[in-house]
Design an enzyme around this catalytic site. Structure first.
Site, short mmCIF file in Angstrom:
data_model
loop_
_atom_site.label_atom_id
_atom_site.label_comp_id
_atom_site.label_asym_id
_atom_site.label_seq_id
_atom_site.Cartn_x
_atom_site.Cartn_y
_atom_site.Cartn_z
N CYS A 93 -1.70 4.44 12.56
CA CYS A 93 -2.33 5.76 12.43
C CYS A 93 -2.74 6.21 13.83
O CYS A 93 -3.24 5.41 14.61
CB CYS A 93 -3.56 5.60 11.53
SG CYS A 93 -4.52 7.09 11.40
N SER B 290 0.82 -1.22 0.00
CA SER B 290 0.00 0.00 0.00
C SER B 290 0.85 1.26 0.00
O SER B 290 1.86 1.37 0.70
CB SER B 290 -0.90 -0.01 1.24
OG SER B 290 -1.68 1.15 1.30
N ILE C 16 4.42 11.42 4.29
CA ILE C 16 3.39 11.90 3.37
C ILE C 16 2.12 12.29 4.11
O ILE C 16 1.40 13.19 3.70
CB ILE C 16 3.14 10.82 2.28
CG1 ILE C 16 4.38 10.77 1.38
CG2 ILE C 16 1.87 11.11 1.49
CD1 ILE C 16 4.34 9.76 0.30
N GLY D 269 12.49 0.17 3.24
CA GLY D 269 13.59 -0.27 2.38
C GLY D 269 14.45 -1.31 3.06
O GLY D 269 14.12 -1.78 4.17
N ASN E 172 9.62 8.57 4.62
CA ASN E 172 8.47 9.29 4.06
C ASN E 172 7.62 9.85 5.20
O ASN E 172 7.47 9.24 6.24
CB ASN E 172 7.68 8.42 3.08
CG ASN E 172 6.51 7.70 3.72
OD1 ASN E 172 5.46 8.28 3.94
ND2 ASN E 172 6.72 6.42 4.03
N THR F 220 6.07 0.87 8.04
CA THR F 220 7.38 1.53 8.22
C THR F 220 7.72 1.68 9.71
O THR F 220 6.84 1.68 10.57
CB THR F 220 7.35 2.94 7.60
OG1 THR F 220 6.24 3.65 8.15
CG2 THR F 220 7.21 2.88 6.10
N ASN G 15 -5.01 -0.34 8.25
CA ASN G 15 -3.74 0.33 8.51
C ASN G 15 -3.76 0.90 9.93
O ASN G 15 -4.23 2.01 10.16
CB ASN G 15 -3.53 1.44 7.47
CG ASN G 15 -2.22 2.18 7.68
OD1 ASN G 15 -1.48 1.89 8.60
ND2 ASN G 15 -1.96 3.13 6.81
C1 LIG Z 1 5.88 6.55 0.01
C2 LIG Z 1 5.21 5.53 0.87
C3 LIG Z 1 3.84 5.60 1.14
C4 LIG Z 1 3.21 4.63 1.95
N1 LIG Z 1 1.87 4.72 2.17
C5 LIG Z 1 1.25 3.72 2.88
C6 LIG Z 1 -0.17 3.73 3.04
O1 LIG Z 1 -0.89 4.59 2.54
N2 LIG Z 1 -0.72 2.71 3.77
C7 LIG Z 1 0.03 1.70 4.33
O2 LIG Z 1 -0.54 0.80 4.97
N3 LIG Z 1 1.36 1.68 4.17
C8 LIG Z 1 1.99 2.66 3.47
N4 LIG Z 1 3.35 2.61 3.28
C9 LIG Z 1 4.11 1.52 3.89
C10 LIG Z 1 4.37 0.38 2.89
O3 LIG Z 1 3.17 -0.20 2.45
C11 LIG Z 1 5.25 -0.72 3.55
O4 LIG Z 1 4.56 -1.25 4.65
C12 LIG Z 1 6.59 -0.17 4.02
O5 LIG Z 1 7.12 0.77 3.10
C13 LIG Z 1 7.63 -1.28 4.25
O6 LIG Z 1 7.87 -2.01 3.08
P1 LIG Z 1 9.11 -1.69 2.09
O7 LIG Z 1 10.35 -1.66 2.92
O8 LIG Z 1 9.07 -2.80 1.09
O9 LIG Z 1 8.82 -0.38 1.47
C14 LIG Z 1 3.99 3.57 2.50
C15 LIG Z 1 5.35 3.50 2.23
C16 LIG Z 1 5.97 4.45 1.43
C17 LIG Z 1 7.45 4.32 1.16
#
Ligand SMILES: Cc1cc2nc3c(=O)[nH]c(=O)nc-3n(C[C@H](O)[C@H](O)[C@H](O)COP(=O)(O)O)c2cc1C
Length: 305
Positions: free
Chosen positions: A131, A23, A73, A217, A71, A193, A128
């Site tokens: 929050c 997501s 956002i 990451g 991030n 994250t 999620n």
């Molecule tokens: C730019 C960005 C936006 C994200 N937005 C959401 C979100 O809206 N909802 C959510 O559950 N996780 C969100 N995440 C978290 C990711 O879904 C994921 O759980 C997290 O980045 C860890 O995985 P990764 O290391 O593969 O990125 C976001 C991550 C990034 C980097």
């Protein structure tokens, strides 16, 4: 070795591949699906949606760091009304199952969005829980009772499976995952994250306007993998989707062995939107090396010392 099987199941959900787009990193899925080879994925999760539009935080809100990114956002999204109007027909014609993600500041908000996501045709609703709640500003994911209340309300509202997505900063991940399971979650997503902070030099300003943000990451992998390992050992009946730092086939295999039935990948898709095809090839090469013919046979097979 004979044909390799990449299918996996998360409880009653059957997936053609263990890879899921996470997501927030593939927009509303639609834009990304135009360029990615979506046949390599079992599902893709749309960005979290709230009851009303959220503006998000001002720039700068993303920044690269060593081994990943930050991030902040602020879950910018158009709100569930607009989201449903633009997504309903797209979900029906999508070549990859689209999952929805609900986010809100209170229990009723989560349930309201979840109901609309279900009506729009999503395959699964992710909750999620990273929050803050409106009462005291503390993340739902940090409190087993509050997380359970949200999941119970969502599970009682929708007809599709429900996944609770937890924060790696959750003090006792096993306790919170257990509460979500008892409240009706069909699976947990481990993890979102982690809290992170970075500085820009020489101006000494935080990298993000909101200062503290979410770190994702490759550097996140050992932290999320620990969550998967601990929850899998403590709650054997609860399906897990691993998430955090997946960027190679080897990472996928590690998550499966630690106890996940599938993995989500986010940050890698921002840098390499078509990563799924490479990663799936690497998964297959690892499976041949390990002489394991099916993904499902790897799940939860850690050999303890
Ligand atoms: C730019 C960005 C936006 C994200 N937005 C959401 C979100 O809206 N909802 C959510 O559950 N996780 C969100 N995440 C978290 C990711 O879904 C994921 O759980 C997290 O980045 C860890 O995985 P990764 O290391 O593969 O990125 C976001 C991550 C990034 C980097």
């Amino acid at each position: 070795m004979a044909q390799l099987s990449l299918t996996t199941s998360i409880g009653s959900l059957e997936l053609r591949s263990p890879l899921i787009a996470a997501s927030g990193t593939v927009g509303s899925v639609w834009e990304w699906a135009e360029i990615a080879e979506v046949s390599h994925y079992g599902a893709a999760v749309a960005k979290s949606v709230s009851p009303v539009p959220w503006e998000g935080r001002p720039a700068p809100r993303v920044a690269p760091t060593t081994m990943g990114m930050l991030n902040g956002i602020g879950i910018q999204n158009p709100g569930i009304e607009e989201w449903s109007a633009s997504m309903e027909t797209r979900i029906a014609s999508s070549r990859v199952p689209i999952w929805g993600s609900t986010v809100a500041g209170d229990v009723d908000g989560f349930a309201h969005v979840a109901k609309r996501l279900d009506a729009a045709g999503v395959g699964t609703v992710e909750v999620n829980l990273s929050c803050p709640n409106l009462e005291d500003g503390q993340m739902f994911s940090f409190d087993a009772r509050r997380a359970g209340d949200v999941v119970e309300a969502v599970a009682g509202t929708v007809s599709v499976p429900v996944g609770a997505k937890l924060s790696p900063n959750t003090p006792d991940i096993v306790e919170v995952a257990g509460a979500c399971h008892e409240a009706g979650a069909d699976f947990v997503v481990l993890t979102n994250t982690a809290f992170g902070f970075g500085l820009s030099l020489p101006d000494r300003r935080p990298l993000l306007s909101g200062a503290v943000g979410g770190y994702s990451g490759p550097g996140l992998k050992p932290i999320s993998l620990r969550c998967v390992y601990e929850v899998a050992r403590a709650i054997p009946g609860l399906p897990i989707v691993g998430c955090g730092g997946v960027s190679t086939g080897r990472d996928v295999i590690e998550y499966l062995v630690a106890g996940a039935s599938a993995v989500e990948m986010g940050t890698i898709l921002l840098a390499e939107p078509k990563a799924g095809s490479r990663i799936l090839k690497e998964v297959q090469a690892e499976m041949r090396r390990l002489e394991v013919p099916s993904v499902a046979e790897l799940v939860g097979t850690v050999e303890e010392w």
